[in-house]
Enzyme design. Sequence first.
Site, short mmCIF file in Angstrom:
data_model
loop_
_atom_site.label_atom_id
_atom_site.label_comp_id
_atom_site.label_asym_id
_atom_site.label_seq_id
_atom_site.Cartn_x
_atom_site.Cartn_y
_atom_site.Cartn_z
N THR A 68 34.08 38.30 37.69
CA THR A 68 32.78 38.90 38.03
C THR A 68 33.06 40.12 38.89
O THR A 68 33.60 39.98 40.00
CB THR A 68 31.89 37.90 38.80
OG1 THR A 68 31.69 36.76 37.97
CG2 THR A 68 30.54 38.54 39.12
N LYS A 74 31.57 37.71 47.73
CA LYS A 74 31.96 38.92 46.99
C LYS A 74 30.85 39.32 46.00
O LYS A 74 30.47 40.49 45.90
CB LYS A 74 33.29 38.62 46.26
CG LYS A 74 33.82 39.65 45.32
CD LYS A 74 33.63 39.37 43.84
CE LYS A 74 34.04 38.04 43.31
NZ LYS A 74 33.75 37.84 41.88
N LYS A 84 25.30 38.64 35.00
CA LYS A 84 25.98 37.66 35.87
C LYS A 84 25.54 37.82 37.32
O LYS A 84 25.30 36.84 38.04
CB LYS A 84 27.50 37.83 35.74
CG LYS A 84 28.34 36.98 36.65
CD LYS A 84 28.30 35.51 36.29
CE LYS A 84 28.76 34.62 37.42
NZ LYS A 84 30.09 34.14 37.38
P1 NA7 Z 1 40.58 32.15 42.17
O1 NA7 Z 1 40.90 30.71 41.96
O2 NA7 Z 1 40.49 32.68 43.56
O3 NA7 Z 1 41.68 33.00 41.36
C1 NA7 Z 1 41.76 34.38 41.50
C2 NA7 Z 1 42.81 34.92 40.56
O4 NA7 Z 1 42.88 36.34 40.71
C3 NA7 Z 1 44.22 34.37 40.86
O5 NA7 Z 1 44.89 34.23 39.64
C4 NA7 Z 1 44.80 35.51 41.70
O6 NA7 Z 1 46.21 35.55 41.66
C5 NA7 Z 1 44.22 36.71 40.98
N1 NA7 Z 1 44.25 37.93 41.80
C6 NA7 Z 1 43.63 38.16 42.98
N2 NA7 Z 1 43.88 39.42 43.42
C7 NA7 Z 1 44.70 39.99 42.50
C8 NA7 Z 1 45.29 41.26 42.38
N3 NA7 Z 1 45.10 42.23 43.30
N4 NA7 Z 1 46.07 41.51 41.30
C9 NA7 Z 1 46.26 40.54 40.37
N5 NA7 Z 1 45.72 39.32 40.41
C10 NA7 Z 1 44.95 39.03 41.47
O7 NA7 Z 1 39.23 32.56 41.45
P2 NA7 Z 1 38.48 31.85 40.23
O8 NA7 Z 1 39.46 31.53 39.17
O9 NA7 Z 1 37.59 30.78 40.76
O10 NA7 Z 1 37.50 33.04 39.76
C11 NA7 Z 1 38.00 34.14 39.02
C12 NA7 Z 1 36.86 35.09 38.70
O11 NA7 Z 1 35.83 34.43 37.92
C13 NA7 Z 1 36.13 35.64 39.92
O12 NA7 Z 1 35.76 36.98 39.70
C14 NA7 Z 1 34.92 34.74 40.04
O13 NA7 Z 1 33.86 35.37 40.77
C15 NA7 Z 1 34.57 34.42 38.60
P3 NA7 Z 1 47.10 34.72 42.76
O14 NA7 Z 1 47.26 33.34 42.15
O15 NA7 Z 1 46.32 34.70 44.04
O16 NA7 Z 1 48.35 35.48 42.83
#
Ligand code: NA7
Length: 293
Positions: free
Chosen positions: A91, A234, A166
């Site tokens: 999102t 967020k 959304k």
């Molecule tokens: P989570 O469980 O907090 O997962 C977030 C994911 O995003 C996780 O794989 C993170 O990787 C990844 N992440 C966060 N910042 C970065 C950056 N800068 N670069 C690459 N990857 C990143 O969230 P949810 O799965 O509950 O939700 C995901 C989305 O769906 C979100 O927008 C919700 O609002 C709806 P990590 O494992 O921390 O390295």
Amino acid sequence: MRVAFLGLGIMGRPMAANLVKAGHEVAVWNRTPGKEPDGAQAASSAAEAAREAEVVWMCVADTAAVEQVLFGKSGVEEAVASGAVVVDSSTISPSATVQYAGRLRARGAEYVDAPITGSKLGAESGQLIFMAGGAEETLARLQPLFSAMGKAVFRMGDVGKGQSAKLAMNLMIALTYQGFAEGLTLATKLGVQADKLLELINATMVRSGVVDYKGPFVLRRDFSPNFPLRLMHKDIHLMLDAARELRVKLPGLETVEEIYEIATEEGQSDLDYAATIALLEKWAGVEVKGVPA
Ligand code: NA7
């Protein structure tokens, strides 16, 4: 289909696992390694995962994360094949979405925003609902993947409209939950039993999906994250940004944002957003609890 899945958090990991289960060839990448579901091929970068893919599917935290995954070092843009489709189930900002789609189109790739609803449970059981923005023909190509991860897809319009829908949905969820939490807190202070009130709610027009889902968690005092407070916070910022851009007033949401601000200062950001009730309880000097029906 050959799919790259980028982002293996609470939502992304079970989504990727369901693609594997449905027989697709899935290459996965996550910023922090070690979260790969069984049967998926681990890639060392977003670019490596994307190189051979017909579809590149993302589910990462926020707008900055999507930008990083797409256009950062070893990002999708470096490797995506002409004719591939890039899909975003995170999102994020609707206006940033439109920009990212334009940049990828210049590389010959199609773009679809397909944020999700259904929470952790829906992701695990393959029962998500997608709200999508993009061309009808492109959505049709994605149908086997949507079916592997979810139970319905609603096309809301062109690119960006999935994200816009959304934000509107999550606005309603945040405000509905806030109303529920304030009602329960007041009822408890007035001496009404919370489980009795929930029974009454469920028999009347006050009933809602939000209350159905969150009520039992509140009664059990289980605030482990299904949808973490930090992510709803967020989203509230995204809604307020979109409203400011378009001069829309959202006074109810501004008040709820203050509650999230205080909850965050109090260290609740990794709990479920349902934990915002704890602040109301603290201010009222009560604790809402009961036995779910
Ligand atoms: P989570 O469980 O907090 O997962 C977030 C994911 O995003 C996780 O794989 C993170 O990787 C990844 N992440 C966060 N910042 C970065 C950056 N800068 N670069 C690459 N990857 C990143 O969230 P949810 O799965 O509950 O939700 C995901 C989305 O769906 C979100 O927008 C919700 O609002 C709806 P990590 O494992 O921390 O390295």
